[in-house]
Structures are given as structure tokens and as C-alpha cells.
Design a protein around this motif. Sequence first.
Motif, PDB file in Angstrom:
ATOM      1  N   THR A 236       3.095 -34.377  34.431  1.00 20.49           N
ATOM      2  CA  THR A 236       4.170 -35.218  35.166  1.00 20.49           C
ATOM      3  C   THR A 236       3.754 -36.794  34.597  1.00 20.49           C
ATOM      4  O   THR A 236       4.516 -37.574  34.189  1.00 20.49           O
ATOM      5  CB  THR A 236       3.842 -35.451  36.713  1.00 20.49           C
ATOM      6  N   GLY A 237       2.400 -37.164  34.372  1.00 26.64           N
ATOM      7  CA  GLY A 237       2.047 -38.507  33.994  1.00 26.64           C
ATOM      8  C   GLY A 237       2.871 -38.540  32.464  1.00 26.64           C
ATOM      9  O   GLY A 237       3.195 -39.486  32.031  1.00 26.64           O
ATOM     10  N   LEU A 238       2.528 -37.398  31.583  1.00 23.58           N
ATOM     11  CA  LEU A 238       2.987 -37.519  30.161  1.00 23.58           C
ATOM     12  C   LEU A 238       4.534 -37.661  30.259  1.00 23.58           C
ATOM     13  O   LEU A 238       5.245 -38.357  29.422  1.00 23.58           O
ATOM     14  CB  LEU A 238       2.600 -36.115  29.575  1.00 23.58           C
ATOM     15  N   GLY A 239       5.268 -36.883  31.128  1.00 27.40           N
ATOM     16  CA  GLY A 239       6.697 -36.914  31.419  1.00 27.40           C
ATOM     17  C   GLY A 239       6.987 -38.460  31.642  1.00 27.40           C
ATOM     18  O   GLY A 239       7.957 -38.947  30.892  1.00 27.40           O
ATOM     19  N   ILE A 240       6.538 -38.907  32.512  1.00 28.94           N
ATOM     20  CA  ILE A 240       6.692 -40.607  32.773  1.00 28.94           C
ATOM     21  C   ILE A 240       6.499 -41.427  31.780  1.00 28.94           C
ATOM     22  O   ILE A 240       7.227 -42.212  31.294  1.00 28.94           O
ATOM     23  CB  ILE A 240       6.090 -40.975  34.297  1.00 28.94           C
ATOM     24  N   TRP A 241       5.506 -41.230  30.974  1.00 29.61           N
ATOM     25  CA  TRP A 241       5.044 -42.112  29.847  1.00 29.61           C
ATOM     26  C   TRP A 241       6.069 -41.837  28.945  1.00 29.61           C
ATOM     27  O   TRP A 241       6.503 -42.978  28.187  1.00 29.61           O
ATOM     28  CB  TRP A 241       3.695 -41.657  29.539  1.00 29.61           C
ATOM     29  N   LEU A 242       6.344 -40.623  28.479  1.00 31.48           N
ATOM     30  CA  LEU A 242       7.494 -40.539  27.665  1.00 31.48           C
ATOM     31  C   LEU A 242       8.817 -41.023  27.688  1.00 31.48           C
ATOM     32  O   LEU A 242       9.665 -41.479  26.996  1.00 31.48           O
ATOM     33  CB  LEU A 242       7.798 -38.785  27.019  1.00 31.48           C
ATOM     34  N   LEU A 243       9.084 -40.962  29.208  1.00 30.63           N
ATOM     35  CA  LEU A 243      10.358 -41.576  29.574  1.00 30.63           C
ATOM     36  C   LEU A 243      10.318 -43.206  29.477  1.00 30.63           C
ATOM     37  O   LEU A 243      11.442 -43.372  28.993  1.00 30.63           O
ATOM     38  CB  LEU A 243      10.507 -41.248  31.122  1.00 30.63           C
ATOM     39  N   CYS A 244       9.419 -43.774  29.794  1.00 30.23           N
ATOM     40  CA  CYS A 244       9.272 -45.347  29.728  1.00 30.23           C
ATOM     41  C   CYS A 244       9.255 -45.638  28.314  1.00 30.23           C
ATOM     42  O   CYS A 244       9.913 -46.314  27.733  1.00 30.23           O
ATOM     43  CB  CYS A 244       8.029 -45.718  30.305  1.00 30.23           C
ATOM     44  N   LEU A 245       8.539 -44.635  27.297  1.00 30.19           N
ATOM     45  CA  LEU A 245       8.721 -44.771  25.860  1.00 30.19           C
ATOM     46  C   LEU A 245      10.111 -44.546  25.339  1.00 30.19           C
ATOM     47  O   LEU A 245      10.559 -45.468  24.416  1.00 30.19           O
ATOM     48  CB  LEU A 245       7.656 -44.012  25.249  1.00 30.19           C
ATOM     49  N   ALA A 246      10.747 -43.762  25.819  1.00 29.60           N
ATOM     50  CA  ALA A 246      12.030 -43.500  25.273  1.00 29.60           C
ATOM     51  C   ALA A 246      13.223 -44.868  25.575  1.00 29.60           C
ATOM     52  O   ALA A 246      14.042 -45.246  24.805  1.00 29.60           O
ATOM     53  CB  ALA A 246      12.829 -42.215  25.739  1.00 29.60           C
ATOM     54  N   TYR A 247      13.025 -45.353  26.842  1.00 30.63           N
ATOM     55  CA  TYR A 247      13.867 -46.595  27.366  1.00 30.63           C
ATOM     56  C   TYR A 247      13.177 -47.772  26.729  1.00 30.63           C
ATOM     57  O   TYR A 247      13.746 -48.921  27.373  1.00 30.63           O
ATOM     58  CB  TYR A 247      14.067 -46.127  28.742  1.00 30.63           C
TER      59      TYR A 247
END
Length: 505
Positions: A236-247
Motif C-alpha cells: 500500500t505504501g509503495l502504491g501511494i508513493w508511486l501515485l504521488c510520483l506519477a502526479y
Amino acid sequence: MQQTTSHGVVTDSVRPPEFSRAERLRVLTMTAAGSVVIGYAGVAALLALVSSTAAHASFSTTGVLTAAAPGWLVAHHVPLRFDGGQLGLLPLLPTALVMLLVYRAAAAAADRLGLFEPLQARSVVFSIAGAHAVVGSLIAFLMGDEGPVRATPAVAFFGCAVVSGVAAVAGVAQRCGLVEVVFERVDPVARRGLRAGASALFALVAAGALVLALGLVFSWSTTASLFDQTGGTIGTGLGIWLLCLAYLPNAVVGALSYVVGSGFSIGSVVVTPLEFVGGPVPAVPLLAALPEEQAAYLPLVLVLPGVVGVLVGFSLRDAAETPRARVRAVLVAAVTVGVGALVLAAVAGGALGGGAFDPVTVPAGLLAVLAFGWVTAPGAVVAWFAGPRPPRVVEPEPEPEVVVDEADHDEEDYEDYDEEAEYDEDAEEVEEEFDEEEDDGIEDGEEFDHDLDEYDDLDEELAEDADPDLDDSDDSDPDSDGDPGPEDSDEAEDAEPEDLADKPR
């Protein structure tokens, strides 16, 4: 050896190898298909990483490859539709990565085929853009109209074609001479303005990134708490981090709009340096940089675009010799900044599912106008006064007329006057001598005529001595009146000057 391109540029390079039509087709096909496959594989690998680390997610190869299809469309900035609404707020980082992949593929194809003319770039650009457009429209068609995630085939076709085509043009622009063709049609002053505008746009984006970073640092406690609310698992933390990085690029564009003064909005929340309207926002750590209320120091960020405008004017202070030409270069830079800001704002916002956070808006028109003004106003003033100015042409003052008094003549004037008088006397003497010579010539002519008369009398006496009967024959001729006859006149006319000269006078 030297080779000349179609736009008149002569370069020293090795002649490119000759390829047959089949070989060129094979290279172009491999390039286009490779860019599509590698991009799709990258999206699938990212989804596989997230699925494998998530706590309650089921991982399967078929499911990952199927889920990668809409992700590939998102990477090409194609909006998706679902039952709750539409996802138009698409991340810019995947789009940038796909464009970088296509850029390198197009550049490699141009180098392999030895392309060096602008018209030769069409084959590479059309093949890559066509392949991406066909695959995008095919994916949107296979997703159907009844699936959980849908896309419009026409929108997918043109969206994939535009993204991949722009990247392909950028990849072959330098190698095929497209940059030289564009700059040849632009005068040096406008060229300086284009470069200054690109640098100014980069500086404004950097200013927005700086403001965003400062906001995250000052609200680090809120950012950390938002990460803890996700559950604390690695997936979950990796997904949130990737989401922030993408945006992250989207957030930088929003910060750019905030720095310029136009701001942005998330649903009912409005954030500008001069206005703040609070409300609910998504629980994304990246949004922790938003201010919680309006503060007196927030308008100070407007100093940053002013400084950028001053730097643009200072960089263009030597763009031309005249102030008007330098102001024209500043206007070109301002237009470049305005157009760039307009494009960035247009792709950074969009619909967000039709909920309370919909839509996310970055006012593209207002951002472009303000960016243009921030560069034009201070830049034009600095470029006008800081640059060299042409020297003023001072007309010489007329010299005053000198009034000469006759009583002030010196001795030299009298000497000049005496010399002129002597010259006139000499001229008169020469004319008198010439007249005397003419008179002598006339007298000599009279004497010459008198000598000729004596010579004629001598001829008559000689003729009487030679023929004594001449007088009798003349007297006996009834037709004779003392004048010579026809024969005598003919003989006298036939006499040559040489015979006359030999006779004694």
C-alpha cells in the motif's frame, strides 16, 4: 566527404549507407513495434510490482497484461470512462516516460538509416505515430462499452498519435536538420527571444517546484500522517508513493500557476496567492503542501515571476543595438513562455471521477496571460534601458560669415592684385604678337600672287620665241577674239605643278 542537405547546409560526414526498400521497411517496422511493445511491457511490469506487494491483491499474468491496456492508454494521455464518471486528470510522469522512449527509438532509427534531410524524417515519424495510433484505437475498441473501464476509440487514436508523433519529431529533429530549417527562417533577434523564452519557462517551472518543495517541508508532519493512514503495509505504501510520483509533474504545474498568480482549484477549494477558499481535498500526501489558510506572506511568491522577467530583460540587453529591437526579442520570449504555460496547464488538469474533488482545474488562459505579462513588463524595461543605445547624430553648427573690411587689406592682397595685373598685360602682348603674325601672313600671300603674274608673262614670251607664227594664226582666225582656244586652255589645265616649279622665274 562533404554532403549538402536539402536546406542548404553543408556538412563534413561519411556518406550514409544505401538501404533497399525492404531493409528500410524492416527497420521502420521494428522501430515502431519495439516502441509499442517496450512501453506496454513497462506498464505491465509496474502493475505487476504493485500487485505482488499489495496485501489483498491477487496476482496473475493474464490479469496484469489485461490491466496494462488501460494503463498504456493513460500513459498516452487518453481519458478513461467508468460508471462513476470520467478520469481526465491523468498523470504526466508516465506520459513523459513514454515520450522519452519514443524519442530514443526515433533517434536510433534515424541514425541507423543515415537520415540527414528533413523530408526523410517523415517515414520514421509516420511509422511510429501510426503504430501507436492503431494499437491505441484497437485497445479502446476491445475494452468495449460495457466493461468497467472504457475509452473512446477515436480519442485513443488521435491521443496516441499526437503523443508519439511529437516525441518522434523531437527525436529526428536534430539529425534530419529540422532545427536548422526552423532557425533559418527566424532572424537573430527572434532566435535570441526564443531561447530566452525557453529558459524563462524552465525558470518558472523551477520556481513552482521550489514552492512545492518548501510546502512539503513545512508540512512534513501532515505528509507523514497521510502515509500512516494507508495501513502501513509495504504494497500500500509503495502504491501511494508511486501515485504521488506519477502526479508530481501535475503538482509542479499547479505550483507554477500559483507562483504566477492564477492559482488552481480542486473541487470547491480555490488556492491563489491573493485568495484562499478551503474545503475537502483527497488524502494524498502530495497535497499536504497546500496552505491551510490565507497568510499575509503568501503574496510574496509573486516576486519570483518578476525576478524571472528581469532576468529575461537582462539576458536580452545585448540582443540588438536599438531598444525597439530588444523589446521585440522580449516579446518573442514572452510569447514562448505564454504558449508553453498554456500547454502545460491544459494537460495538467481534468475531471476526477465526478465526486467532491471534481474537477481539478488549472486555468490555462489566465496562466498564459499572466506569464506573458510577467515576462513582458519588467523584461522590456530592463532591455530598453540596460542595453546600448545608438549614438545621437549631432548636426554641425553653421560657421558665421566673416565680414572683411576693405581698409584691412594687407600687403599680400596688393601683391596678388599686382600679379593679376601683370598677367593681364602679358596676355595682351601675346594677343598683339599673334595679330602681327597674321598680318605678315597676308602680306606674304600678296607677294606670292605678284610673283605668279611675272611667271605668266615669262611664259608668254617664251611661247612667242618658239613659234613666231602664233600671233598670225591667232589674228587670221576670224573666230579668235584674243582668248586662247580650247586646245590651249586644255594644255594649260593639264600642266602639273611640278613642271611649273622647274621653270625659272
